[in-house]
Write a protein that holds these residues in place. Sequence first.
Motif, PDB file in Angstrom:
ATOM      1  N   ALA A 286       0.819  -1.216   0.000  1.00 14.24           N
ATOM      2  CA  ALA A 286       0.000   0.000   0.000  1.00 14.24           C
ATOM      3  C   ALA A 286       0.854   1.268   0.000  1.00 14.24           C
ATOM      4  CB  ALA A 286      -0.931  -0.008   1.206  1.00 14.24           C
ATOM      5  N   PHE A 287       2.118   1.156   0.406  1.00 15.74           N
ATOM      6  CA  PHE A 287       2.976   2.334   0.484  1.00 15.74           C
ATOM      7  C   PHE A 287       3.713   2.622  -0.818  1.00 15.74           C
ATOM      8  CE2 PHE A 287       7.011   4.457   1.940  1.00 15.74           C
ATOM      9  CZ  PHE A 287       6.424   5.635   2.385  1.00 15.74           C
ATOM     10  N   HIS A 288       3.654   1.709  -1.768  1.00 17.49           N
ATOM     11  CA  HIS A 288       4.549   1.857  -2.918  1.00 17.49           C
ATOM     12  C   HIS A 288       4.345   3.151  -3.725  1.00 17.49           C
ATOM     13  CE1 HIS A 288       1.496   0.039  -5.825  1.00 17.49           C
ATOM     14  NE2 HIS A 288       2.086   0.914  -6.602  1.00 17.49           N
ATOM     15  N   PRO A 289       3.122   3.745  -3.823  1.00 18.01           N
ATOM     16  CA  PRO A 289       3.031   5.005  -4.574  1.00 18.01           C
ATOM     17  C   PRO A 289       3.797   6.163  -3.929  1.00 18.01           C
ATOM     18  CG  PRO A 289       0.873   3.962  -4.386  1.00 18.01           C
ATOM     19  CD  PRO A 289       1.781   3.255  -3.435  1.00 18.01           C
ATOM     20  N   ARG A 290       4.125   6.045  -2.643  1.00 24.25           N
ATOM     21  CA  ARG A 290       4.815   7.115  -1.922  1.00 24.25           C
ATOM     22  C   ARG A 290       6.291   6.771  -1.666  1.00 24.25           C
ATOM     23  NH1 ARG A 290       1.395   8.260   3.398  1.00 24.25           N
ATOM     24  NH2 ARG A 290       2.558  10.218   3.353  1.00 24.25           N
ATOM     25  N   CYS A 291       6.732   5.601  -2.100  1.00 26.07           N
ATOM     26  CA  CYS A 291       8.021   5.054  -1.700  1.00 26.07           C
ATOM     27  C   CYS A 291       9.131   5.395  -2.705  1.00 26.07           C
ATOM     28  CB  CYS A 291       7.910   3.536  -1.541  1.00 26.07           C
ATOM     29  SG  CYS A 291       9.432   2.747  -0.958  1.00 26.07           S
ATOM     30  N   GLY A 292      10.268   5.826  -2.190  1.00 28.20           N
ATOM     31  CA  GLY A 292      11.414   6.121  -3.048  1.00 28.20           C
ATOM     32  C   GLY A 292      12.293   4.914  -3.321  1.00 28.20           C
ATOM     33  N   ARG A 293      11.958   3.757  -2.726  1.00 24.16           N
ATOM     34  CA  ARG A 293      12.769   2.542  -2.914  1.00 24.16           C
ATOM     35  C   ARG A 293      11.943   1.429  -3.554  1.00 24.16           C
ATOM     36  NH1 ARG A 293      14.911   1.215   2.900  1.00 24.16           N
ATOM     37  NH2 ARG A 293      15.854  -0.531   1.762  1.00 24.16           N
ATOM     38  N   VAL A 294      10.870   1.778  -4.215  1.00 22.51           N
ATOM     39  CA  VAL A 294       9.929   0.796  -4.726  1.00 22.51           C
ATOM     40  C   VAL A 294      10.587  -0.134  -5.756  1.00 22.51           C
ATOM     41  CG1 VAL A 294       9.056   2.389  -6.482  1.00 22.51           C
ATOM     42  CG2 VAL A 294       7.634   0.476  -5.715  1.00 22.51           C
ATOM     43  N   LEU A 295      10.289  -1.425  -5.627  1.00 24.95           N
ATOM     44  CA  LEU A 295      10.700  -2.438  -6.588  1.00 24.95           C
ATOM     45  C   LEU A 295       9.484  -2.869  -7.398  1.00 24.95           C
ATOM     46  CD1 LEU A 295      12.805  -4.696  -4.163  1.00 24.95           C
ATOM     47  CD2 LEU A 295      13.637  -2.799  -5.592  1.00 24.95           C
ATOM     48  N   GLU A 296       9.721  -3.535  -8.513  1.00 24.47           N
ATOM     49  CA  GLU A 296       8.603  -3.984  -9.330  1.00 24.47           C
ATOM     50  C   GLU A 296       7.707  -4.945  -8.550  1.00 24.47           C
ATOM     51  OE1 GLU A 296       6.044  -3.834 -12.315  1.00 24.47           O
ATOM     52  OE2 GLU A 296       7.875  -2.612 -12.119  1.00 24.47           O
ATOM     53  N   GLN A 297       8.314  -5.792  -7.708  1.00 29.34           N
ATOM     54  CA  GLN A 297       7.524  -6.741  -6.919  1.00 29.34           C
ATOM     55  C   GLN A 297       6.590  -6.021  -5.957  1.00 29.34           C
ATOM     56  OE1 GLN A 297       9.882  -9.402  -4.525  1.00 29.34           O
ATOM     57  NE2 GLN A 297       8.202 -10.850  -4.231  1.00 29.34           N
TER      58      GLN A 297
END
Length: 322
Positions: A286-297
């Motif tokens: 749920a945090f991935h839209p705000r995350c600077g370390r997001v991975l494809e997974q």
Amino acid sequence: MSMPPAPALELEDLHVASSDGISILHGVSLSLSPGEVLGLVGESGCGKSMTGATAMGMLPPGLSLRSGKVRIGGQEVQDLDELALSRLRGQKIALIPQDATASLNPTKTIGKHLTEGLRRHRGMSPEAALTGARELLERVGLTPAEKWLREYPHQLSGGMNQRVAIARALTGAPDILIADEPTTALDVTTQAQILDLLLGLARTRNLALLFVTHDLGVVAQIADRVAVMYCGRVVETAPVKAFFAAPLHPYSAGLRASIPPLDARRTIVPLPGTVPTPGALPEGCAFHPRCGRVLEQCRKDRPPLEAFGAGKVACYAARAPA
């Protein structure tokens, strides 16, 4: 070799949803030992207060516990009827509300609030309850107790009413206290006094204290462990020193970076974006839209909360090889 104490409070895989099917809590699991202070943190809307309400069996109308277990002193309580739950509240587990003044009945004196609780929870006579009320007021620092017993909530300051709310929570001599943002509306000096009082109670009475807050500065002062929530899930747990030294989840690191610094050389870095609403969570983390370390997974799969380092983290990026 001595065994560790059994948890005073255990929350296992709690799922809470509204009557129209919107999920509010998603598999929340926490444990709290006697004498331990657990800081439950996160932005508004992350599920902190809802977790406390679920533990108390006091969910608002329209919400229900769909699955999961709540254990108080090893006893499963989620299926108890209201009468049995009401006996547990106060005697085993008690709540210190955020707005103490609003939680107190304006037509009752402070003495009446306390003596009613002592008579209900401990079966005291009127005379013994009055003596017990004096002792509770002295314990929370309202002296001379005789004066405050006769006063009404509107005659007290916010900090004084917060002390009364703590005294009222202690009328049943509970093993567990849930403090829901108890210092939010208080000035800095009064806040420090309330924190010292709660920490002293946890240590001297071996109380398990679940401290719900959005303020990491408060957590640093009072907690033994930290649990971070985001969008109805626990995303990290850790001992407080390890957490502040090196938070693992990018959301935790963002909360840490947004604390106003004492060192002028460090600048505040606000978290980008906002918490999504419960009915509109993104796929994957749920945090991935705000995350600077997001991975494809992260965009596809929801990371489980797993042991890592000194605690647990629900993050693929945190567990990825450096």
